[in-house]
Scaffold this active site. Structure first.
Site, mmCIF file in Angstrom:
data_model
loop_
_atom_site.group_PDB
_atom_site.id
_atom_site.type_symbol
_atom_site.label_atom_id
_atom_site.label_comp_id
_atom_site.label_asym_id
_atom_site.label_seq_id
_atom_site.Cartn_x
_atom_site.Cartn_y
_atom_site.Cartn_z
ATOM 1 N N VAL A 86 4.566 16.359 -8.958
ATOM 2 C CA VAL A 86 3.782 16.997 -10.014
ATOM 3 C C VAL A 86 4.526 18.232 -10.516
ATOM 4 O O VAL A 86 4.852 19.135 -9.736
ATOM 5 C CB VAL A 86 2.408 17.442 -9.467
ATOM 6 C CG1 VAL A 86 1.633 18.217 -10.524
ATOM 7 C CG2 VAL A 86 1.613 16.240 -8.988
ATOM 8 N N VAL A 88 5.546 20.678 -14.377
ATOM 9 C CA VAL A 88 5.504 20.881 -15.830
ATOM 10 C C VAL A 88 6.687 21.774 -16.196
ATOM 11 O O VAL A 88 6.966 22.754 -15.482
ATOM 12 C CB VAL A 88 4.162 21.544 -16.245
ATOM 13 C CG1 VAL A 88 4.136 21.875 -17.726
ATOM 14 C CG2 VAL A 88 2.986 20.632 -15.884
ATOM 15 N N ARG A 94 0.897 26.175 -18.628
ATOM 16 C CA ARG A 94 -0.376 26.819 -18.997
ATOM 17 C C ARG A 94 -0.861 26.373 -20.372
ATOM 18 O O ARG A 94 -1.413 27.137 -21.140
ATOM 19 C CB ARG A 94 -0.259 28.361 -18.940
ATOM 20 C CG ARG A 94 0.286 28.889 -17.627
ATOM 21 C CD ARG A 94 -0.542 28.470 -16.405
ATOM 22 N NE ARG A 94 0.054 29.025 -15.193
ATOM 23 C CZ ARG A 94 0.854 28.336 -14.367
ATOM 24 N NH1 ARG A 94 1.145 27.052 -14.620
ATOM 25 N NH2 ARG A 94 1.347 28.897 -13.304
ATOM 26 N N GLY A 96 -2.390 23.179 -20.265
ATOM 27 C CA GLY A 96 -3.331 22.127 -19.879
ATOM 28 C C GLY A 96 -2.685 20.797 -19.512
ATOM 29 O O GLY A 96 -3.389 19.801 -19.331
ATOM 30 N N LEU A 98 -1.005 19.913 -16.696
ATOM 31 C CA LEU A 98 -1.373 19.525 -15.325
ATOM 32 C C LEU A 98 -2.784 18.939 -15.326
ATOM 33 O O LEU A 98 -3.036 17.891 -14.738
ATOM 34 C CB LEU A 98 -1.304 20.735 -14.385
ATOM 35 C CG LEU A 98 -1.874 20.484 -12.987
ATOM 36 C CD1 LEU A 98 -0.999 19.517 -12.207
ATOM 37 C CD2 LEU A 98 -2.039 21.784 -12.218
ATOM 38 N N SER A 122 2.445 23.051 -3.475
ATOM 39 C CA SER A 122 3.428 24.139 -3.429
ATOM 40 C C SER A 122 2.709 25.485 -3.317
ATOM 41 O O SER A 122 3.228 26.421 -2.734
ATOM 42 C CB SER A 122 4.301 24.116 -4.682
ATOM 43 O OG SER A 122 3.502 24.280 -5.834
ATOM 44 N N GLU A 123 1.502 25.567 -3.922
ATOM 45 C CA GLU A 123 0.688 26.792 -3.822
ATOM 46 C C GLU A 123 -0.761 26.356 -3.653
ATOM 47 O O GLU A 123 -1.226 25.458 -4.360
ATOM 48 C CB GLU A 123 0.809 27.632 -5.097
ATOM 49 C CG GLU A 123 2.187 28.194 -5.338
ATOM 50 C CD GLU A 123 2.271 28.884 -6.702
ATOM 51 O OE1 GLU A 123 1.392 29.700 -7.012
ATOM 52 O OE2 GLU A 123 3.201 28.554 -7.438
ATOM 53 N N TYR A 127 -4.811 23.161 -6.651
ATOM 54 C CA TYR A 127 -5.491 21.859 -6.704
ATOM 55 C C TYR A 127 -6.982 21.875 -6.374
ATOM 56 O O TYR A 127 -7.646 20.847 -6.510
ATOM 57 C CB TYR A 127 -4.769 20.863 -5.790
ATOM 58 C CG TYR A 127 -3.379 20.542 -6.294
ATOM 59 C CD1 TYR A 127 -3.197 19.679 -7.367
ATOM 60 C CD2 TYR A 127 -2.252 21.117 -5.725
ATOM 61 C CE1 TYR A 127 -1.937 19.382 -7.853
ATOM 62 C CE2 TYR A 127 -0.979 20.834 -6.203
ATOM 63 C CZ TYR A 127 -0.824 19.974 -7.258
ATOM 64 O OH TYR A 127 0.422 19.688 -7.739
ATOM 65 N N PHE A 408 5.409 14.309 1.506
ATOM 66 C CA PHE A 408 5.858 13.220 0.621
ATOM 67 C C PHE A 408 5.881 13.724 -0.812
ATOM 68 O O PHE A 408 5.402 14.825 -1.087
ATOM 69 C CB PHE A 408 4.962 11.980 0.754
ATOM 70 C CG PHE A 408 3.485 12.257 0.557
ATOM 71 C CD1 PHE A 408 2.921 12.309 -0.715
ATOM 72 C CD2 PHE A 408 2.658 12.504 1.641
ATOM 73 C CE1 PHE A 408 1.561 12.573 -0.902
ATOM 74 C CE2 PHE A 408 1.299 12.768 1.478
ATOM 75 C CZ PHE A 408 0.761 12.804 0.206
HETATM 76 C C1 LIG Z 1 1.813 24.162 -11.015
HETATM 77 C C2 LIG Z 1 2.093 23.558 -12.399
HETATM 78 C C3 LIG Z 1 2.223 22.056 -12.258
HETATM 79 C C4 LIG Z 1 0.915 23.897 -13.327
HETATM 80 O O1 LIG Z 1 1.037 23.177 -14.552
HETATM 81 P P1 LIG Z 1 0.358 23.682 -15.916
HETATM 82 O O2 LIG Z 1 0.510 22.599 -16.916
HETATM 83 O O3 LIG Z 1 0.853 25.024 -16.253
HETATM 84 O O4 LIG Z 1 -1.170 23.791 -15.509
HETATM 85 P P2 LIG Z 1 -2.418 23.720 -16.524
HETATM 86 O O5 LIG Z 1 -2.062 24.488 -17.767
HETATM 87 O O6 LIG Z 1 -2.891 22.330 -16.735
HETATM 88 O O7 LIG Z 1 -3.477 24.511 -15.670
HETATM 89 C C5 LIG Z 1 -4.612 23.887 -15.119
HETATM 90 C C6 LIG Z 1 -5.331 24.945 -14.330
HETATM 91 O O8 LIG Z 1 -4.565 25.264 -13.166
HETATM 92 C C7 LIG Z 1 -4.325 26.688 -13.115
HETATM 93 N N1 LIG Z 1 -2.997 26.879 -12.515
HETATM 94 C C8 LIG Z 1 -1.837 26.413 -12.980
HETATM 95 N N2 LIG Z 1 -0.854 26.772 -12.155
HETATM 96 C C9 LIG Z 1 -1.396 27.485 -11.153
HETATM 97 C C10 LIG Z 1 -0.881 28.122 -9.994
HETATM 98 N N3 LIG Z 1 0.412 28.100 -9.701
HETATM 99 N N4 LIG Z 1 -1.758 28.751 -9.171
HETATM 100 C C11 LIG Z 1 -3.075 28.785 -9.444
HETATM 101 N N5 LIG Z 1 -3.615 28.181 -10.554
HETATM 102 C C12 LIG Z 1 -2.777 27.545 -11.380
HETATM 103 C C13 LIG Z 1 -4.418 27.131 -14.555
HETATM 104 O O9 LIG Z 1 -4.710 28.499 -14.624
HETATM 105 C C14 LIG Z 1 -5.529 26.253 -15.094
HETATM 106 O O10 LIG Z 1 -6.776 26.788 -14.665
HETATM 107 P P3 LIG Z 1 -8.130 26.551 -15.508
HETATM 108 O O11 LIG Z 1 -8.343 25.086 -15.564
HETATM 109 O O12 LIG Z 1 -9.140 27.274 -14.705
HETATM 110 O O13 LIG Z 1 -7.871 27.140 -16.853
HETATM 111 C C15 LIG Z 1 3.384 24.157 -13.014
HETATM 112 O O14 LIG Z 1 3.273 25.545 -13.038
HETATM 113 C C16 LIG Z 1 4.663 23.755 -12.287
HETATM 114 O O15 LIG Z 1 5.246 22.743 -12.627
HETATM 115 N N6 LIG Z 1 5.131 24.544 -11.279
HETATM 116 C C17 LIG Z 1 6.385 24.272 -10.566
HETATM 117 C C18 LIG Z 1 6.319 22.987 -9.753
HETATM 118 C C19 LIG Z 1 5.115 22.967 -8.838
HETATM 119 O O16 LIG Z 1 4.801 23.917 -8.164
HETATM 120 N N7 LIG Z 1 4.413 21.815 -8.840
HETATM 121 C C20 LIG Z 1 3.280 21.584 -7.979
HETATM 122 C C21 LIG Z 1 3.805 20.804 -6.841
HETATM 123 S S1 LIG Z 1 2.648 20.487 -5.598
#
Ligand SMILES: CC(C)(COP(=O)(O)OP(=O)(O)OC[C@H]1O[C@@H](n2cnc3c(N)ncnc32)[C@H](O)[C@@H]1OP(=O)(O)O)[C@@H](O)C(=O)NCCC(=O)NCCS
Length: 408
Positions: A86, A88, A94, A96, A98, A122-123, A127, A408
């Site tokens: 997963v 972005v 940010r 939407g 995810l 990762s954090e 989720y 995984f």
């Molecule tokens: C984590 C990640 C996937 C978020 O993607 P994104 O498209 O920015 O997320 P969205 O815009 O759809 O956000 C959805 C919600 O999650 C929240 N969110 C996103 N990243 C977050 C984070 N790191 N910590 C806490 N909340 C987070 C947003 O604030 C939003 O909240 P809301 O629904 O209350 O408004 C992206 O930052 C990323 O790719 N990070 C690096 C790789 C990674 O860590 N992947 C996860 C692996 S397990």
């Protein structure tokens, strides 16, 4: 099949797009793209379960699902969608994306009748809003070797060191035997074993050696790496346990004792150990064991009634849950769980609730790794009847505690 987000398109990737998709995953995690990883992961990637967001021709977000079965308390296996890859692209965060991928996946998982989903995060903050709760806490452990002595030493012997090919042939049977009775543990397909033990590229090693595989008959194994180091003219090496799986307590003790016997090692360290890891009680000096919080497996009840009626319960009882679930509205509402020694039922009800909670808390407590009363003390749920928490704790109790040993 496609899902347009303004000009962005969300869909699975084709075989021709797989390399671009995998490269996008690597970059989103800040990793270099390795040709051999692209080929290796192809065998575990089901294209129809991948997702990519396309901005024109470019992939700007990714996710996929690997299919596992999870052992539930009582020993039944339930299909479990393993969410992974997963990410972005930084320029598209940010907005939407995810959220769109998560909701699309949950609909897909429901369509396939998988009652559970799981992931490693990762954090931890990411989720929960999609209903994933940390159901299987784990520990990180480290001990300096002079203190690593067992209170009841095991007769040494019987352990063989295997090369990677032999390990690939012999370890899965031991793992499967343990997996079948260990709540929270996921099945590993041959393709996943191949991905794990079939290769050992430098960029996986973190400065440590190639893997060693030590097998104790059909009773257990430990896979580990060594790091050679010297300080002040003395050996200061490290032994990192990657996976230690044992079918009985004596085998577990023997494998730890083996790790503690490796020369030139100053520190033995391990991650993702079970929350009820017996090592602390094996040691003469338990206070020398450094214990920290490890990565949990986050679990999602995609179908609350199917998930609740599939596991077995430690005590008979009846509870009404009032469940909030924004991401999977089909789970929202009141459910009556009735557990008897012959099995459990879970049906919608109009009766008043014993416990009100978000589906994330139900997922956290589902496997018995975190008690309802503990979540109540953390103000994560509300109990409406005097004995609701005691009843829920007694019904959901699991021994051993749930454990998942791998990422995984
Ligand atoms: C984590 C990640 C996937 C978020 O993607 P994104 O498209 O920015 O997320 P969205 O815009 O759809 O956000 C959805 C919600 O999650 C929240 N969110 C996103 N990243 C977050 C984070 N790191 N910590 C806490 N909340 C987070 C947003 O604030 C939003 O909240 P809301 O629904 O209350 O408004 C992206 O930052 C990323 O790719 N990070 C690096 C790789 C990674 O860590 N992947 C996860 C692996 S397990």
């Amino acid at each position: 099949m496609t899902d347009a987000i303004e000009h962005l398109v969300l869909r699975p990737v084709t075989a021709a797009e797989y390399t671009a998709w995998f490269s996008a995953v690597s970059r989103q995690f800040g990793e270099d793209v390795h040709e051999d990883d692209i080929a290796a992961y192809r065998d575990v990637t089901k294209l129809d379960r991948t997702l990519a967001v396309f901005d024109g021709d470019e992939i700007v977000a990714t996710a996929t699902i690997d299919s596992f079965d999870m052992t539930l308390p009582g020993g039944r296996q339930a299909p479990c969608a393993g969410v992974t890859a997963v990410g972005v692209r930084t320029t598209h965060r940010r907005q939407g994306l995810l959220r769109r991928m998560m909701l699309r996946q949950l609909a897909d998982i429901r369509e396939r009748d998988e009652p559970l989903a799981a992931l490693l995060a990762s954090e931890s903050g990411i989720y929960g809003r999609f209903g994933y709760g940390p159901s299987t806490p784990t520990l990180t452990l480290a001990i300096d070797r002079p203190w690593a002595r067992l209170a009841r030493p095991v007769e040494p012997g019987g352990i063989r060191l295997l090369d990677a090919d032999t390990a690939l042939a012999e370890l899965p049977a031991v793992y499967e035997r343990v997996q079948r009775s260990q709540p929270g543990m996921l099945t590993r397909t041959p393709a996943r074993w191949q991905l794990w033990l079939g290769r050992d590229p430098d960029h996986y090693r973190d400065g440590y050696s190639a893997r060693y595989h030590a097998l104790l008959g059909d009773r257990g194994y430990v896979v580990y790496r060594l790091k050679d180091d010297w300080r002040d003219n003395a050996p200061a090496g490290r032994l990192r346990v990657l996976e230690l799986v044992a079918a009985d307590p004596e085998a577990a003790a023997a494998l730890w004792q083996y790790c503690f016997s490796v020369d030139l090692v100053a520190t033995v360290e391990a991650e993702m150990r079970p929350a009820d890891e017996p090592l602390v009680h094996l040691l003469v000096e338990p206070l020398r064991l450094r214990v920290g919080a490890g990565e949990p497996l986050y679990t999602r009840l995609v179908s609350v009634p199917d998930a609740l009626r599939t596991r077995a319960y430690a005590a008979a009882g009846s509870l009404v849950f009032d469940v909030r679930d924004d991401a999977c509205p089909w789970n929202a509402g009141r459910w009556r769980l009735e557990a008897t020694p012959d099995g459990a039922t879970c049906e919608p009800t109009q009766a008043s609730a014993d416990l009100s909670l978000d589906v994330v808390e139900l997922a956290t407590a589902y496997l018995g790794g975190v008690r309802f009363s503990r979540l109540a003390r953390a103000r994560r749920l509300d109990a409406h009847t005097g004995d609701a928490l005691a009843t829920a704790d007694a019904m959901f109790a699991t021994d051993p505690l749930p454990w998942n040993p791998f990422s995984f």
